[in-house]
Design an enzyme around this catalytic site. Structure first.
Site: not given
Length: 448
Positions: A307, A341
């Site tokens: 993140c 991700e």
């Protein structure tokens, strides 16, 4: 503050203004689809009413989602901003719902959107998983979308900045019901009142993130009094490595704050498996947190970043690209390539594509003779799949006799470099002499 999207529509016509005036006396139900004058550009956009409330003056307000824009532009409006429900319904029904996929391309209603929505729960905040096509996920996904569709906290005061929030964040009550929260830029603790924040700051001793400082840039050079340059140098910056297990409360506060500006992450409080790399501006008052990225301690999927966020008040300074470059420098020290991700947010996708393009072109400019995708991966620590996608977007990957090869004509590469090297705003380079870090663990492909 949130930046509005550019609208292709114009402001209300004289006839539409009459309709807006007439609508001021109307009431709208939840789920009503109509058109609304948006605050960010003053134009009419197709919109859906998501929630209703009464303001302090006793007038009804409607929380609307602009169907052709990102959720961060949703807002509370009065009825005089809405057209009567039957206005231009035929046009509204034909308006596609747009989204930005991982590749950065807008995708309309249909299969691609459905797949992206199914992936939303897979990319929960630091809870990786895999979704199949089972209907078992429809319930949780729908429940999550319903719970988070309306922003709760509207404004955050953070240091000397005041930021409009973009998305819902699951702050506990009674904080979640506050219109405005006060957040300490050092400890990230949150308060309902400014006076409480000031008392906290008066007692605060550690004006920096917990954990280890692993990077500190030197102070910017003193400006030349005779120079005509108007460029403003960034202050010194530092990066702290914070263990989610050892500093749980701080990391949870960081996640709650970041969720106000990230829609594609679903926040969970299990921060133990993650490391947080917190970027700060440094001055005489302390270390001011400007952004961060997180990384799973033992990831088997080659993710070097889970993140990433630069707070809106610190954007357009090159910090986002610096954090991406920093994550890849850690991959260099680990000795294995990595990637972000998925799925990426719309702003994240733009930043990563810009970074990947710059890295690939930089390698090709220095290349003499043939070069393979694996060669580029070894030099950049980018995953081969990201390199291939970048080469395709640049039209530098050709297919001949059953295999792909890189067609990197030096003149074409230089032309691309001239275009892309100056694109994407400011670039802050990672100075390896300022980085003091070693991988926590060893494993396949990692130095011992």
């Amino acid at each position: 503050m949130a930046h509005g999207q550019k609208s292709s529509g114009a402001g209300p016509s004289s006839a539409q203004r009459k309709d807006l005036a007439a609508a001021g006396a109307l009431e709208f139900a939840v789920g009503t689809k109509t058109q609304c004058t948006a605050a960010f550009d003053g134009a009419l956009h197709p919109a859906e009413v998501l929630e209703i409330r009464t303001d302090a003056a006793g007038k009804k307000q409607y929380y609307v989602h602009f169907m052709d824009c990102d959720k961060r532009l949703d807002e509370w409006v009065h009825a005089d901003k809405l057209l009567p429900p039957n206005s231009n319904i035929s046009r509204l029904e034909s308006v596609p719902s747009l989204a930005l996929g991982c590749s950065g391309e807008l995708q309309a209603d249909g299969q691609k959107i459905t797949r992206r929505l199914k992936r939303r729960l897979e990319d929960t905040h630091h809870v990786p998983g895999h979704l199949d096509d089972s209907k078992d996920h429809a319930g949780p996904e729908k429940e999550h979308a319903e719970r988070t569709k309306v922003k709760n906290v509207q404004v955050v005061e953070y240091g000397r900045y005041e930021m409009d929030t973009w998305y819902y964040s699951p702050y506990p009550e009674p904080y979640a019901s506050c219109h405005k929260l006060y957040v300490c830029e050092y400890s990230l603790k949150y308060f309902r009142k400014k006076a409480t924040l000031l008392r906290h700051l008066a007692k605060l001793e550690a004006r920096h993130p917990p954990g280890d400082e692993i990077y500190r840039s030197p102070p910017p050079p003193a400006s030349n009094p005779g120079s005509s340059s108007n460029a403003v140098a960034n202050p010194p910056i530092a990066v702290f490595e914070v263990d989610g297990k050892a500093n749980k409360v701080y990391c949870q506060n960081l996640c709650l704050l970041s969720k106000l500006f990230l829609d594609h992450k679903t926040l969970y409080y299990d921060v133990d498996p993650f490391l947080f790399y917190v970027l700060c501006e440094v001055d005489a008052d302390g270390y001011h947190t400007v952004g961060y990225f997180s990384k799973e301690k033992n990831c088997q999927d080659n993710y070097n970043l889970a993140c990433i966020l630069t707070l809106p008040c610190y954007q357009r300074k090159g910090y986002g690209k610096f954090l991406i470059a920093f994550a890849y420098q850690l991959s260099h020290l680990e000795g294995r390539p990595g990637t972000a991700e998925r799925p990426l947010s719309d702003l994240g996708a733009v930043s990563f594509r810009s970074y990947w393009t710059r890295q690939v072109l930089d390698v090709l400019r220095d290349c003499r003779g043939d070069i393979s995708v694996q060669d580029i991966s070894d030099r950049t620590m980018m995953m081969p799949s990201d390199i291939i996608e970048t080469l395709k977007q640049l039209n530098l990957l050709q297919y001949w006799k059953g295999s792909h090869y890189i067609a990197a004509n030096p003149k074409v590469v230089e032309e691309y470099w001239r275009i892309y090297s100056g694109a994407g705003g400011r670039w802050l380079e990672v100075d390896l002499k300022c980085l003091h870090w070693q991988p926590l663990t060893t494993g396949p492909g990692r130095p011992k």
